[in-house]
Design an enzyme around this catalytic site. Structure first.
Site, PDB file in Angstrom:
ATOM      1  N   GLU A 221      20.508  34.190   2.674  1.00 20.33           N
ATOM      2  CA  GLU A 221      19.186  33.771   3.160  1.00 20.33           C
ATOM      3  C   GLU A 221      19.140  33.805   4.684  1.00 20.33           C
ATOM      4  O   GLU A 221      18.189  34.299   5.299  1.00 20.33           O
ATOM      5  CB  GLU A 221      18.872  32.340   2.685  1.00 20.33           C
ATOM      6  CG  GLU A 221      18.768  32.155   1.183  1.00 20.33           C
ATOM      7  CD  GLU A 221      20.109  31.883   0.501  1.00 20.33           C
ATOM      8  OE1 GLU A 221      21.172  32.246   1.068  1.00 20.33           O
ATOM      9  OE2 GLU A 221      20.101  31.315  -0.596  1.00 20.33           O
ATOM     10  N   GLY A 277      30.079  22.234   6.037  1.00 20.00           N
ATOM     11  CA  GLY A 277      28.702  22.591   6.399  1.00 20.00           C
ATOM     12  C   GLY A 277      27.781  21.378   6.438  1.00 20.00           C
ATOM     13  O   GLY A 277      26.997  21.199   7.375  1.00 20.00           O
ATOM     14  N   ARG A 278      27.867  20.521   5.424  1.00 21.27           N
ATOM     15  CA  ARG A 278      26.949  19.373   5.359  1.00 21.27           C
ATOM     16  C   ARG A 278      27.359  18.242   6.297  1.00 21.27           C
ATOM     17  O   ARG A 278      26.702  17.219   6.355  1.00 21.27           O
ATOM     18  CB  ARG A 278      26.808  18.902   3.918  1.00 21.27           C
ATOM     19  CG  ARG A 278      28.112  18.565   3.225  1.00 21.27           C
ATOM     20  CD  ARG A 278      27.924  18.391   1.720  1.00 21.27           C
ATOM     21  NE  ARG A 278      29.185  18.286   1.007  1.00 21.27           N
ATOM     22  CZ  ARG A 278      29.906  19.309   0.581  1.00 21.27           C
ATOM     23  NH1 ARG A 278      29.497  20.546   0.821  1.00 21.27           N
ATOM     24  NH2 ARG A 278      31.031  19.117  -0.078  1.00 21.27           N
ATOM     25  N   GLU A 363      26.049  17.327  -2.905  1.00 18.64           N
ATOM     26  CA  GLU A 363      26.974  18.460  -2.779  1.00 18.64           C
ATOM     27  C   GLU A 363      28.411  17.943  -2.613  1.00 18.64           C
ATOM     28  O   GLU A 363      29.365  18.630  -2.950  1.00 18.64           O
ATOM     29  CB  GLU A 363      26.581  19.357  -1.588  1.00 18.64           C
ATOM     30  CG  GLU A 363      27.035  20.798  -1.758  1.00 18.64           C
ATOM     31  CD  GLU A 363      26.545  21.734  -0.658  1.00 18.64           C
ATOM     32  OE1 GLU A 363      26.930  21.545   0.500  1.00 18.64           O
ATOM     33  OE2 GLU A 363      25.784  22.666  -0.961  1.00 18.64           O
ATOM     34  N   HIS A 394       2.348   5.113  -2.892  1.00 20.35           N
ATOM     35  CA  HIS A 394       1.096   5.571  -3.498  1.00 20.35           C
ATOM     36  C   HIS A 394       1.338   6.740  -4.435  1.00 20.35           C
ATOM     37  O   HIS A 394       0.404   7.456  -4.790  1.00 20.35           O
ATOM     38  CB  HIS A 394       0.097   5.934  -2.392  1.00 20.35           C
ATOM     39  CG  HIS A 394      -0.251   4.742  -1.569  1.00 20.35           C
ATOM     40  ND1 HIS A 394      -1.249   3.856  -1.920  1.00 20.35           N
ATOM     41  CD2 HIS A 394       0.321   4.230  -0.451  1.00 20.35           C
ATOM     42  CE1 HIS A 394      -1.302   2.884  -1.022  1.00 20.35           C
ATOM     43  NE2 HIS A 394      -0.355   3.075  -0.128  1.00 20.35           N
TER      44      HIS A 394
HETATM   45  O1  F6P Z   1      25.779  27.287  -0.713  1.00 21.54           O
HETATM   46  C1  F6P Z   1      25.949  26.028  -0.206  1.00 21.54           C
HETATM   47  C2  F6P Z   1      26.338  26.086   1.246  1.00 21.54           C
HETATM   48  O2  F6P Z   1      27.573  26.683   1.380  1.00 21.54           O
HETATM   49  C3  F6P Z   1      26.325  24.718   1.895  1.00 21.54           C
HETATM   50  O3  F6P Z   1      27.472  24.005   1.669  1.00 21.54           O
HETATM   51  C4  F6P Z   1      26.094  25.076   3.333  1.00 21.54           C
HETATM   52  O4  F6P Z   1      25.661  23.981   4.093  1.00 21.54           O
HETATM   53  C5  F6P Z   1      25.056  26.157   3.197  1.00 21.54           C
HETATM   54  O5  F6P Z   1      25.406  26.846   2.006  1.00 21.54           O
HETATM   55  C6  F6P Z   1      24.960  27.119   4.336  1.00 21.54           C
HETATM   56  O6  F6P Z   1      26.171  27.742   4.611  1.00 21.54           O
HETATM   57  P1  F6P Z   1      26.455  28.509   5.960  1.00 21.54           P
HETATM   58  O7  F6P Z   1      26.363  27.525   7.078  1.00 21.54           O
HETATM   59  O8  F6P Z   1      27.814  29.105   5.816  1.00 21.54           O
HETATM   60  O9  F6P Z   1      25.386  29.563   6.110  1.00 21.54           O
END
Ligand code: F6P
Length: 561
Positions: A221, A277-278, A363, A394
Site C-alpha cells: 500500500e 512498527g506499532r 496486533e 449518541h
Molecule cells: O502488516 C502489518 C504491518 O506489518 C504492521 O505491523 C506495520 O505497522 C504495518 O504493516 C506497516 O509496515 P511497514 O512500516 O513496514 O510499512
C-alpha cells in the site's frame, strides 16, 4: 530467557496454575457483586483505588474488584515472572523470540546518558545521532531554509505509510495540533486511490514534502501510494528527476529498498529492527510529528514516555499504573469472559487514540499460541474499539448501559482544554463524569418508579415502562484524567498503554512483538492481484472465494462491454 520451541502440540498450563485457580475461586464470590455495594462497604474506595502520576489520575475505583482481587492478580503477575520479563525487555534481551529481536522502543526515549546494549553494542549513540539528524532537517524545513524546486519554502507535509507508520504519527499530530505552527500535515495510508487523489488535489508540488514511512519499505500500500505521489510530482511542468531529492524523504530500516525506490540515502532517516512498527512513533517515524510541532515538542513527548518507563520499572506492583490497568483487563477478559473493551476519549484531539490502540493492543496480543509454541487454552487480547466518547454517547452507549455484555471501558479526559470556550469544556467534562456514574449505578425499579410518578405518568403506564427504563449498571470503567494534553502528558499516556499491553502479554506468556497472522492475507492478495490483473482465475481457491472472484470479474467485464 525461555527458549523458543518452534512446534509443540502441547497446551499451555497457565489456567491450571495456582494463581489462576485462586482467581477462578475468587471470581465465584465476586461475579454477582454490585459496585455500589462495594462502595457502601468501603467509603474510602476512591482514595484506595486511584493513582496519580505527574498530574495524570488513574481512577480505577469503578471496577468489580476488592483489595483481595488485586492481591490475587498481583500473585498472578509474580507467578508469570512479569517483572523479570520487563527487566529483560529494558535490558535489550531478544524477547521477540520468533523474530530473534530485542524490543527496545524504550531506548528511543532514553534521555539519560545510560547505555543500552544489543549484542554488547551500545545503541544509544546511533539513536542520538538520528535524533540530531532529525532536528537539523526539521528545523530547516520549519524555518523555510529548506527550499523546494522553485525556491519556495515547504508548506505541506504528506506522510505516506500504513499501520504503525501512519497511526502513531497521525494520532500524535492530531493530539498536539494546538502546538502546530506553519506547516500542514496530511496522512495517506489507504491504497484506495481516492485517498491519495483527494490529498494531492489540495497540494502544490513546489511546496510539498513527502515522507515515505515504512519500516520494511516493502509494504504494498505504501509503496504504491509513494509511486503515485512521485508520478504526480514528476508529471508537473518544469519538474525534473533531480527535484525528487528536495521533495521526498524516507523513513525506514531498509536502505536497499529506499535506494531502489529512488530516494537518496542522504534523505533517509533510519531506525532499527528492534523497534516494532506499532511501537515506532518514538523513532524517526515520528518525523512528521517533529515537522508539525517542532523538535523540542517531540523531545518533550519522548520525555513523557521516558517518565512512564521509569514509573513502570520502579513503582511497586500495587502502585504501578500499567500493571494495574493490565491486571484489571485480565480480570474481566479471563474471569468474567469480557470479549471487548472500549476506549472513550473525551478530548477531541484524542480522536485517533482508539484506532491507534486497536493496532497496538490487538496486533500485539491477538495470539492463540504462547511464546513456547503451545496453544493457549485461555482468552488473550480483547477486541479493542471505541470513538470519541461524546459522539459514542449518541450512538452506541445504549448497548453499554442496557445490553447483555460486560464491556469494560477506559474514559480519557483532560481537565484543561485547549479550547477557550469554557462552557463547552464543562459540558464535555460533565458528560464524561456522568457516564461513568451511570454505567456503574444503573437505575433500580424504585428510582425509576419515583421518577415517573414525579413526571406525572399514570400508574398503569409506569408499570409498563418499568422494565425498559430500569437497568442494572455495574459496568466497569477506568478514568484516566490528564491535567492537560501536552506533548509530555501524551508521551506518558501512550507509554502507559504500551506497558499495559506488555504486562498482559507477559501474563499470557505471549510474544507481543510479532504479527505472523497478518502475513497470510498479504500473500493471498498477491495471488488475487495476479488474477484481477490478468482478468481470469489462475489459482485454486475454495468454492466461496472462487465464486466471489468470478462475480467480481464478470461484473467488472460487463462495465467494459
Ligand atoms: O502488516 C502489518 C504491518 O506489518 C504492521 O505491523 C506495520 O505497522 C504495518 O504493516 C506497516 O509496515 P511497514 O512500516 O513496514 O510499512
Amino acid at each position: 530467557m525461555r527458549p523458543l520451541r518452534l512446534v509443540s502440540n502441547m497446551k499451555s498450563t497457565l489456567n491450571s496454575s495456582p494463581a489462576w485457580l485462586a482467581l477462578i475461586h475468587h471470581h465465584r464470590d465476586m461475579q454477582s457483586k454490585h459496585m455500589m455495594t462495594l462502595f457502601d462497604k468501603n467509603p474510602n474506595r476512591f482514595n484506595d483505588f486511584t493513582l496519580e502520576f505527574e498530574g495524570i489520575l488513574l481512577d480505577y475505583s469503578k471496577n468489580i474488584i476488592t483489595d483481595k482481587t488485586l492481591k490475587l492478580l498481583i500473585k498472578l503477575v509474580k507467578q508469570q515472572g512479569v517483572e523479570q520479563f520487563r527487566d529483560a525487555m529494558f535490558a535489550g534481551e531478544r524477547i521477540n523470540n520468533t523474530e530473534n529481536r530485542a524490543v527496545l522502543h524504550t531506548a528511543l526515549r532514553n534521555r539519560s546518558k545510560s547505555p543500552v546494549y544489543v549484542d554488547n553494542q551500545d545503541i544509544m549513540p546511533a539513536v542520538h545521532a538520528e535524533l540530531e539528524k532529525m532536528r537539523i532537517f526539521t528545523d530547516k524545513v520549519r524555518s523555510g531554509e529548506w527550499k523546494g524546486l522553485s525556491g519556495k519554502a515547504i508548506t505541506d507535509i504528506v506522510n505516506i505509510g500504513i499501520g504503525g507508520s501512519d497511526l502513531g504519527p497521525q494520532t500524535v499530530c492530531c493530539a498536539l495540533a494546538p502546538y502546530a505552527s506553519n506547516l500542514d500535515v496530511h496522512f495517506v495510508s489507504n491504497v484506495d486511490g481516492m485517498h491519495i487523489e483527494n490529498c494531492l488535489k489540495k497540494l502544490n508540488p513546489e511546496t510539498t514534502l513527502f515522507i515515505v514511512a515504512s519500516k520494511t519499505f516493502t509494504t504494498q500500500e505504501t509503496i504504491t501510494n509513494a509511486e503515485t505521489a512521485k508520478r504526480w510530482f514528476l508529471g508537473h511542468e518544469n519538474v525534473i528527476e533531480s527535484d525528487v531529492a528536495k521533495h521526498f524523504v524516507a523513513v525506514s530500516t531498509n536502505d536497499k529498498e529506499v535506494s531502489k525506490f529512488g530516494i537518496d540515502l542522504d534523505n533517509m532517516f533510519e531506525f532499527w529492527d528492534w523497534v516494532g512498527g506499532r511501537y515506532s512513533l518514538w523513532s524517526t517515524i515520528g518525523i512528521s510529528i517533529a515537522l508539525y510541532v517542532g523538535m523540542d515538542r517531540f523531545i518533550e513527548l519522548l520525555e513523557g514516555a521516558e517518565a512512564m518507563d521509569k514509573h513502570f520499572q520502579e513503582a511497586p506492583l500495587e502502585e504501578n499504573m500499567p500493571v494495574i490497568l493490565a491486571m484489571i483487563g485480565v480480570w474481566y477478559g479471563n474471569f468474567f469472559g469480557a470479549e471487548s473493551s472500549a476506549i472513550l476519549p473525551y478530548d477531541h484531539h484524542l480522536q485517533f487514540l482508539p484506532a491507534y490502540l486497536e493496532q497496538a493492543d490487538m496486533e500485539s496480543n491477538g495470539k492463540s499460541v504462547d511464546r513456547d509454541g503451545k496453544e493457549t487454552t485461555y482468552s488473550t487480547g480483547k477486541v479493542i474499539w471505541g470513538t470519541e466518547g461524546i459522539n459514542g454517547q449518541h450512538a452506541f452507549y445504549q448497548l453499554l448501559h442496557q445490553g447483555t455484555r460486560l464491556i469494560p471501558t477506559d474514559f480519557i479526559a483532560s481537565i484543561r482544554s485547549h479550547s477557550k470556550l469554557s462552557n463547552h469544556s464543562n459540558i464535555l467534562a460533565s458528560n464524561f463524569i456522568a457516564q461513568t456514574e451511570a454505567l456503574m449505578r444503573g437505575r433500580n425499579m424504585k428510582e425509576t418508579r419515583l421518577q415517573l410518578r414525579n413526571a406525572g405518568v399514570e400508574l398503569k403506564e409506569i408499570e409498563a415502562h418499568l422494565p425498559h427504563m430500569t437497568f442494572r449498571g455495574n459496568q466497569p470503567s477506568n478514568s484516566i484524567v490528564l491535567d492537560s494534553l501536552t506533548p509530555r502528558s501524551l508521551g506518558s499516556l501512550l507509554a502507559l498503554y504500551e506497558h499495559k499491553i506488555f504486562v498482559q502479554g507477559a501474563i499470557w506468556n505471549l510474544n507481543s512483538y510479532d504479527q505472523w497472522g497478518v502475513e497470510l492475507g498479504k500473500k493471498l492478495a498477491r495471488n488475487i492481484l495476479d488474477e484481477l490483473e490478468s482478468d481470469k482465475s489462475l489459482y485454486e481457491h475454495d468454492n466461496s472465494t472462487d465464486g466471489l472472484l468470478n462475480w467480481f470479474l464478470d461484473r467488472r467485464n460487463k462495465d467494459k462491454e
